[in-house]
Every structure is written in structure tokens, then in C-alpha cells.
Design a protein around this motif. Sequence first.
Motif, mmCIF file in Angstrom:
data_model
loop_
_atom_site.group_PDB
_atom_site.id
_atom_site.type_symbol
_atom_site.label_atom_id
_atom_site.label_comp_id
_atom_site.label_asym_id
_atom_site.label_seq_id
_atom_site.Cartn_x
_atom_site.Cartn_y
_atom_site.Cartn_z
ATOM 1 N N UNK A 197 22.639 35.368 -22.295
ATOM 2 C CA UNK A 197 23.217 35.944 -21.222
ATOM 3 C C UNK A 197 22.902 34.780 -19.971
ATOM 4 N N UNK A 198 21.934 33.854 -20.150
ATOM 5 C CA UNK A 198 21.730 32.860 -19.258
ATOM 6 C C UNK A 198 23.108 32.154 -18.815
ATOM 7 N N UNK A 199 23.828 31.702 -19.871
ATOM 8 C CA UNK A 199 24.801 31.108 -19.820
ATOM 9 C C UNK A 199 25.967 31.393 -18.969
ATOM 10 N N UNK A 200 26.237 32.812 -19.294
ATOM 11 C CA UNK A 200 27.060 33.712 -18.699
ATOM 12 C C UNK A 200 26.954 33.767 -16.965
ATOM 13 N N UNK A 201 25.625 33.905 -16.728
ATOM 14 C CA UNK A 201 25.213 34.073 -15.324
ATOM 15 C C UNK A 201 25.379 32.713 -14.805
ATOM 16 N N UNK A 202 25.008 31.629 -15.349
ATOM 17 C CA UNK A 202 25.169 30.362 -14.629
ATOM 18 C C UNK A 202 26.580 29.889 -14.582
ATOM 19 N N UNK A 203 27.570 30.258 -15.580
ATOM 20 C CA UNK A 203 29.109 30.055 -15.396
ATOM 21 C C UNK A 203 29.466 30.829 -14.280
ATOM 22 N N UNK A 204 28.825 32.139 -13.928
ATOM 23 C CA UNK A 204 29.577 33.000 -13.085
ATOM 24 C C UNK A 204 29.087 32.372 -11.735
ATOM 25 N N UNK A 205 27.899 31.819 -11.478
ATOM 26 C CA UNK A 205 27.506 31.360 -10.108
ATOM 27 C C UNK A 205 28.367 29.937 -9.983
ATOM 28 N N UNK A 206 28.719 29.109 -11.105
ATOM 29 C CA UNK A 206 29.684 28.082 -10.961
ATOM 30 C C UNK A 206 30.957 28.472 -10.237
ATOM 31 N N UNK A 207 31.490 29.505 -11.002
ATOM 32 C CA UNK A 207 32.704 30.212 -10.503
ATOM 33 C C UNK A 207 32.926 30.509 -9.062
ATOM 34 N N UNK A 208 32.044 31.245 -8.952
ATOM 35 C CA UNK A 208 31.881 31.824 -7.472
ATOM 36 C C UNK A 208 31.909 30.802 -6.492
ATOM 37 N N UNK A 209 30.869 29.764 -6.921
ATOM 38 C CA UNK A 209 30.795 28.411 -5.896
ATOM 39 C C UNK A 209 32.449 27.917 -5.509
ATOM 40 N N UNK A 210 32.946 27.806 -6.540
ATOM 41 C CA UNK A 210 34.211 27.113 -6.487
ATOM 42 C C UNK A 210 35.377 27.848 -5.788
ATOM 43 N N UNK A 211 35.157 29.192 -6.032
ATOM 44 C CA UNK A 211 36.177 30.290 -5.091
ATOM 45 C C UNK A 211 36.040 30.453 -3.643
ATOM 46 N N UNK A 212 34.420 30.397 -3.497
ATOM 47 C CA UNK A 212 33.951 30.776 -2.088
ATOM 48 C C UNK A 212 33.437 29.663 -1.447
ATOM 49 N N UNK A 213 33.430 28.446 -2.020
ATOM 50 C CA UNK A 213 32.851 27.295 -1.133
ATOM 51 C C UNK A 213 31.352 27.210 -0.950
ATOM 52 N N UNK A 214 30.608 27.933 -1.683
ATOM 53 C CA UNK A 214 29.192 28.039 -1.588
ATOM 54 C C UNK A 214 28.461 26.815 -2.046
ATOM 55 N N UNK A 215 27.228 26.917 -1.321
ATOM 56 C CA UNK A 215 26.420 25.866 -1.199
ATOM 57 C C UNK A 215 25.130 26.435 -1.979
ATOM 58 N N UNK A 216 24.399 25.939 -3.120
ATOM 59 C CA UNK A 216 23.522 26.569 -3.844
ATOM 60 C C UNK A 216 22.090 25.567 -3.805
ATOM 61 N N UNK A 217 20.936 26.142 -3.502
ATOM 62 C CA UNK A 217 19.519 25.822 -3.865
ATOM 63 C C UNK A 217 19.218 26.552 -5.086
ATOM 64 N N UNK A 218 19.289 25.925 -6.265
ATOM 65 C CA UNK A 218 19.112 26.387 -7.702
ATOM 66 C C UNK A 218 17.723 25.788 -8.162
ATOM 67 N N UNK A 219 16.948 27.040 -8.174
ATOM 68 C CA UNK A 219 15.289 26.831 -8.540
ATOM 69 C C UNK A 219 15.056 27.151 -9.873
#
Length: 302
Positions: free
Chosen positions: A185-207
Motif C-alpha cells: 500500500x505504501x507505493x500506492x500512497x506515495x504515487x498518489x502524493x506525486x500525482x496530487x503534487x503534479x495536478x495541484x502544484x503542491x510543495x511537500x516536506x516529506x518526513x
Amino acid sequence: MANKILEVKGLKQYFGTAKQPIKAIDGISFDVYEGETLGLVGESGCGKSTTGRSIIRLYDITEGQITFKGKNISEMKSRKELMQFNREMQMIFQDPYASLNPRMTAGELIAEGFDIHGLYKNKKERQARIGELLEAVGLTREHANRYAHEFSGGQRQRIGIARALSLDPSFIIADEPISALDVSIQAQVVNLLKQLQKERGLTYLFIAHDLSMVKYISDRIAVMYRGKILELGSADEIYNNPIHPYTKSLLSAVPQPDPAYERNRTRIPYKHVEHDPAAKVIEARPGHFVFGTDAQVKDWAK
């Protein structure tokens, strides 16, 4: 070069008494640029989650300065400024079981921010927005009426992500968002975060503490140990050309999906030594920073 969205300078976060302080964060500095993902890695207890919580004002900082979009967050006093800051910066928490109220439906959890900020008062508009957010994280509109215990761990974390997105933030602190999930499931959630970043122009601090996953999602990586950032650089540079002995030790512990490599892999142990009083942040290579003395960095870089 993209604009700086976050600047952290000399951040200290001490707990306990003045005579015997516990130095959770001991004078760290770094920047985060618009649209990037900065991975913050280190072992449990190194201060990485405390860093995230200090940035989002869950803790009052002991010393230092945190500037978000040009404003010092410690100087934000008016309700209007704080509300705007809370809309712009959101957090995804580590444990999807503990961070969701079991007495609330998924729809109510996502809509909490609407009530606090006075948004989507029209019931029809609110339901439509909740539905959009659920679909954005890979769930369906029908999930809005279910309670937290009716979801799997991965689905709960998706609700946590939808809740973080509900106020259209520009910056998200993801505090070990995958550590409580199954590996599949980890890979699915990380891929979702990458997709949302691309679509919404987000900036992440990923801990996180999993270096392989951090390399996959991050543009740059900061390595933390005992309240200090020991090394910071691009993901490729940190992974392929580590300089600090602690980073080398961390990388040597990352398992690889190659049985032949695994049989011959040797762990590099890290022996803790107190930081030299003369230690400072040195740019060992362009954009690659290491904490140590000139002599130490020269020796490690060999």
C-alpha cells in the motif's frame, strides 16, 4: 530557480527544564522551494517529526526563525493571519488509525476545515466538494457516509490526505505518512502524493525513515541525526555520493531487491561522536551541504 516558499533559520526546539533541556532540534537551517519535495530522513527520535510540528505551529519554538511565504510565522498574531496560514499549510499524520475521530464519518472528517473557516455553507455545494476530494484520492463519493473503522489502513490514510487537501493548501507536511501501512500500500500512497503534487502544484516536506522511498519521491534530501541536519543535497547526490559517515551508514542499511547483492551487502556501523564545537555547515560540492569541520569534511569526502 523556483521561489523559496519556506525558510528555516537556526531552529531550536528544547523540551524539559532550562537546567536539563532535551534538545529535540538543535539549530537547524534549510529552505524549501515552490513545487519541490524535500525529504527529511533519520532514525526514530532524531527530531524530524518535531521539525514538522514546529513549522506548522503545533509547538512554540524555543529559538530561531521560520518564514513562510515571506512572513515570520512566530509573529503572526491576528486571527486573520493565522487562519490564512492554516489554510495554506496542512499536515498528513503518521497514524491513520489515531488521527481520525472514530465517531465521525469520512465526509464529516473532511468537512471539519469547512466549518472552522466558514466555507461551503450550502449543503449541496459541500457534498459536491467532499465527493470531489474523495475521488481525488482514489475513493468514491459513497465512502462519505462510512465511519473510520469501516476502512482499511490505506483507505484511512487517503481520507487523511483528502482532509489535508480540503482547504486548497500550497504546502503539505507529510509526517511519516506511509510507515504504518503495508509495503504494497505504501507505493500506492506515495504515487498518489506525486500525482496530487503534479495536478495541484503542491510543495511537500516529506518526513520518513525509509531512504529508498524518500529517494523515489524527493527532489532533495536532508539527513537528520540527534537534532542536527548532517547532510543536505539533491536526492541523486545524497544517494550516489554521500559524504557524512552517518549518511553512509543509513544507506548501507537499505535493502535491495537483489538476492546476490543482499548476500554480499555489508552494513557500515556508525559510531556516535559528540559534535566538534568548530563544526559548521560546509558546501562540499555545489548544492551539497555537510555539517562538520573543514578537516572532517575533507577526510569524509575522500
